[in-house]
Design a protein around this motif. Structure first.
Motif: not given
Length: 242
Positions: A105-110, A156-162, A166-167
């Motif tokens: 994908p050209q668009v990704r989550i940072s 896990l911390a990053l997933i929670r933050r995402m 991003l709601n």
């Protein structure tokens, strides 16, 4: 009967009971007792009316140059047996072009600043790839809750933050680390370790255990000291009073 699904269409067609939760467990396959614990926990949360979906997908986006993408263990038949025994209703095991139609994908989550620390400092781009596939799998599976092991604490911390930033309408649940008898955290990659490497790997869990025991001993000493101070203070007051 655990269903094996390989396309988004099959996943969307999976019947759901109205108002009953769907709980997802995301994996890269090569399932072991740690994954089985996640699935059993998901089964408990979903209840008898709810649904547990396990994803099995080796995500190429989170592997860097010279990492083990090609030799990462792929054991789908065994994974299905473990998932079924632990209580999964369905296993979603898509091909790469199903998850990424048209290629990478050209668009990704940072992952942002959190993704450049600790493991991210030595694996640039790893957490961007991880969050991208987690976001896609959350959209595809549409769960009420998603369970992840606490072993991968930064992940896990990053997933929670995402999910917060991003709601995403999903509850992220951390499940305690499952360890082998010698203290090594269960991991699909442990099968790569030689005996000397395994002994070295145990240093981390042993250091953590030593730190825990030291803190517990210090807390016990502090409690005894405080109890002694209270006792002597009470005795002094009694002597003065009399």
């Amino acid at each position: 009967m655990t269903e094996l699904l390989s396309t988004a269409g099959e996943l969307y067609a999976l019947p759901r009971v109205q108002d009953a939760p769907r709980v997802v467990v995301m994996t890269m396959g090569a399932l072991h007792e740690g994954h089985a614990t996640l699935i059993r926990t998901a089964r408990e949360r979903a209840g008898t009316a709810g649904q547990v979906v396990v994803t099995v997908f080796v995500n190429p986006l989170q592997f860097g140059a010279n990492e083990d993408l090609d030799r990462y263990p792929r054991t789908l038949d065994a994974d299905l047996e473990i998932a079924a025994a632990a209580g999964a209703d369905a296993v979603f095991a898509p091909a790469a072009d199903e998850v990424y139609p048209g290629g990478a994908p050209q668009v990704r989550i940072s992952a942002g600043p959190m993704g450049t620390l600790l493991e991210g400092a030595t694996r640039p781009g790893h957490f961007d790839g991880m969050l991208t596939v987690v976001a896609k799998l959350l959209h595809l599976t549409r769960p009420d809750a998603a369970l992840f092991g606490q072993k991968d604490a930064q992940q896990l911390a990053l997933i929670r933050r995402m999910v917060t930033d991003l709601n995403f309408p999903v509850e992220v649940v951390g499940v305690p680390t499952v360890r082998e008898a010698d203290g090594l955290a269960l991991s699909s990659r442990n099968r790569y370790l030689s005996d000397p490497e395994r002994r070295t790997a145990l240093a981390l869990s042993r250091a953590l255990a030593a730190g825990r025991d030291r803190l517990a001993a210090q807390a016990a000493l502090r409690e005894r000291a405080e109890a002694g101070a209270i006792l002597f203070g009470t005795m002094d007051s009694w002597v003065i009073w009399n």
